[in-house]
Design a protein around this motif. Structure first.
Motif, PDB file in Angstrom:
ATOM      1  N   ARG A 152      -6.883  -2.946   3.230  1.00  0.00           N
ATOM      2  CA  ARG A 152      -6.234  -2.955   1.923  1.00  0.00           C
ATOM      3  C   ARG A 152      -7.223  -2.742   0.777  1.00  0.00           C
ATOM      4  NH1 ARG A 152      -1.434  -4.450   0.751  1.00  0.00           N
ATOM      5  NH2 ARG A 152      -2.285  -5.345  -1.151  1.00  0.00           N
ATOM      6  N   MET A 209       0.832  -1.210   0.000  1.00  0.00           N
ATOM      7  CA  MET A 209       0.000   0.000   0.000  1.00  0.00           C
ATOM      8  C   MET A 209       0.859   1.249   0.000  1.00  0.00           C
ATOM      9  SD  MET A 209      -3.371  -0.989   2.205  1.00  0.00           S
ATOM     10  CE  MET A 209      -4.141   0.607   1.986  1.00  0.00           C
ATOM     11  N   GLY A 248      -1.831   4.531   2.714  1.00  0.00           N
ATOM     12  CA  GLY A 248      -1.428   3.287   3.371  1.00  0.00           C
ATOM     13  C   GLY A 248      -0.824   3.490   4.745  1.00  0.00           C
TER      14      GLY A 248
END
Lengths: 291, 322
Positions: free
Chosen positions: B210, B33, B285
């Protein structure tokens, strides 16, 4: 239809072929994405057809967003003159409607449903003016469907029925999505059927279950050894209603790794379909069953 | 060699640069990420940039090494320890056979990248070792790591003591601005609602993973009235199911925006009001729940300039660690 383009950040172009769903919009989306694939425009990394839209992902270090957009508009002019035919395949998918597993699941999430006192099938039959669930199932399994999009999760097909607009089934999604849906559930939301390729959350009405696996990341199933995903946009599907015995028999074949989906090549002509849908669907069915 | 997973952490998975090319079948790109930090973790231990690493979310794993290796941890501020001895992040260090790599609690950011010399050597599936858990695909058996797993590691070189200069380390900010291009279905919300969306301060919701990051705390959006098109569904936030760009911002019911990330659902029936620019995806992320966040509208030129800046930083990183 009014085609509309928009950049999705600096790496995507989103193209809405039409606001509403129709076979015409789907055909245009599919022919444009095929044209993009054939033209091998530099910098294109993903070509994703959807129901009435499509999306191109590209690398702006290789082609500027404006140049990418210009390429697509050029292809749109060419796609407009393309004939509305598609060389594809038709596949029989057995469905055990009103099966015990989706029934258990839909009962667990009744408080999230528009009609807490009925089943998803009863509710969908009623709001679409069918006299009975049997009549509704006969309509759902009676005419073929186009795989108009594959996605949401790996290998999940969205299906749009090849019938006139007046005969399209329409149902709302659950009021609040479920946190669970059995794998291989045949569901419905808006004007689309779907087959859940994996177990998980979902908001579509649940009608039944198919014994036929459509996604196998381990690629052990005989007909998924070449590629782990069964469906691709443009496939035609004919659902076949089976009872518990039929389901169990097919499942036993799947478990012995001997199940072979019934598949036949077929050419679909949108213009011929539009002239007489019922006759054309009978012809498609004839191609599937070698009549 | 293998590493033994003594404790798995909260959500630790094998990731690399990703698996492009299958989004049209619903398989997302996956991969780290924070790809900037992932790349650094690889280069610090002498791996190629596309080797596979471990991505540890919020809580680090405990790993026992069966052979000597060189390790580097980047991304989130989560101090690594070798047999209990603190190590620096963004710096390669040696782990001997029999030693245990563990982590202190998270002090900043969300995801740490654990580069191991030789790379994580799980099978390549559709061109990548990345884990796509929703589809049980790739990575270690298609899932995040579990206690007791023995994770295969390739053979590699790598030297301890390699570090990345401060200027090239990227930590998460405490007050985040995510740059976005408005568009796609931006016209579905009223001008007032659009302006409010951009002026509100949102907070990262606990439902952040995610697949996507959810935000809450802003004013619900009002929609431009229309008769819903055929097949779109009855809610004004519904569209005929279409594709979702990576970074696209959907707002189901007009209440809580969700920014899709590297394990994105590839499509669905919710309108999107724009897309976070590619250069800012790494930062998402590293966002923790409750982090105040603003969405800032930029032009395509600004998005491309930010992309070029990120590429230039990556080039400097490669030069420095070559």
């Amino acid at each position: 239809m009014k085609t509309r383009y928009s950049f999705g950040g600096d790496e995507h172009i989103f193209c809405e072929v039409d606001e509403g769903m129709s076979l015409e919009a789907f055909f245009k989306s599919l022919s444009m994405t095929n044209a993009v694939r054939d033209s091998q425009i530099r910098g294109v990394t993903e070509i994703c057809p959807a129901n009435a839209s499509f999306q191109i992902k590209f690398d702006p270090d290789q082609i500027s967003p404006d140049d990418m957009l210009a390429e697509l508009k050029t292809l749109e002019e060419q796609a407009a003159s393309a004939d509305h035919t598609l060389d594809t395949r038709i596949i029989e998918v057995p469905v055990f409607y009103n099966d015990p597993w989706t029934h258990d699941t839909l009962m667990r999430f009744r408080e999230r449903h528009q009609d807490p006192n009925g089943t998803d099938l009863e509710y969908s039959a009623r709001i679409n003016n069918f006299d009975s669930v049997d009549d509704f199932v006969a309509a759902h399994s009676g005419s073929p469907w186009f795989v108009s999009m594959v996605g949401f999760v790996a290998g999940l097909p969205f299906l749009y029925q090849t019938v006139e607009r007046a005969k399209q089934i329409e149902v709302p999604k659950y009021l609040r999505p479920r946190t669970d849906t059995p794998k291989l559930t045949v569901g419905y939301g808006g004007c689309f059927s779907a087959i859940y390729s994996v177990r998980g959350a979902g908001g579509y009405q649940m009608f039944g279950i198919t014994p036929m696996p459509i996604y196998d990341p381990k690629q052990e199933i005989n007909y998924l050894q070449d590629f782990m995903i069964f469906f691709k946009p443009g496939d035609l599907v004919k659902f076949k209603s089976v009872d518990r015995d039929g389901y169990d028999a097919a499942l036993a074949e799947v478990e012995a790794n001997k199940f072979e989906p019934l598949i036949r090549p077929v050419k679909f002509s949108l213009d011929d379909f539009n002239k007489d849908a019922a006759a054309y669907n009978a012809k498609l069915e004839g191609a599937l069953y070698d009549n | 060699m293998t590493i033994k997973v003594l404790e798995a952490g909260l959500a630790t998975s094998v990731q690399d640069q990703g698996r492009p090319g299958y989004y049209h079948l619903g398989i997302p790109v996956s991969g780290g990420m924070d790809l900037y930090a992932l790349t650094a973790a690889n280069l610090l231990v002498g791996n190629p940039a596309d080797a596979a690493v471990l991505e540890a979310t919020f809580l680090g794993p405990e790993l026992e090494f069966t052979k000597d290796a060189v390790v580097a941890v980047t991304g989130a501020e989560m101090t690594p320890r070798v047999d209990g001895v603190d190590q620096e992040t963004w710096l390669s260090f040696a782990v001997k056979a029999g030693q245990v790599l563990s982590f202190d609690f998270l002090k900043g950011g969300a995801r740490a990248y654990i580069g191991i010399s030789g790379g994580v050597d799980v099978p390549v599936v559709l061109g990548s070792r990345s884990t796509y858990a929703l589809g049980a695909l790739g990575g270690f058996d298609g899932r995040p790591l579990q206690k007791g797993d023995e994770v295969p590691i390739g053979s590699g070189g790598g030297t301890a003591g390699k570090s990345l200069s401060e200027a090239l380390r990227r930590g998460p900010g405490s007050n985040v601005e995510l740059r976005m291009l408005t568009g796609i279905y931006w016209h579905r919300v009223t001008d007032t609602a659009g302006a409010r969306f951009l002026s509100d301060t949102w907070k990262v919701a606990p439902e952040a993973d995610r697949i996507g990051y959810r935000f809450r705390g802003g004013e619900p959006l009002s929609f431009v009235e229309r008769e819903q098109p055929f097949g779109a569904g009855s809610d004004p936030s519904n569209i005929v199911d279409g594709c979702y760009p990576y970074g696209s911002i959907q707002v189901p019911g007009g209440t809580e925006p969700i920014v899709l990330h590297r394990d994105a659902v590839s499509g669905g029936g919710y309108f999107m009001l724009g897309t976070v620019i590619s250069a800012d995806m790494d930062f998402i992320g590293q966002l923790q729940p409750h982090t105040p966040t603003k969405f800032v509208s930029v032009t395509m030129e600004e998005a491309l300039a930010a992309r070029a800046d990120r590429s230039a930083m990556l080039a400097k990183m490669r030069d420095e660690l070559a």
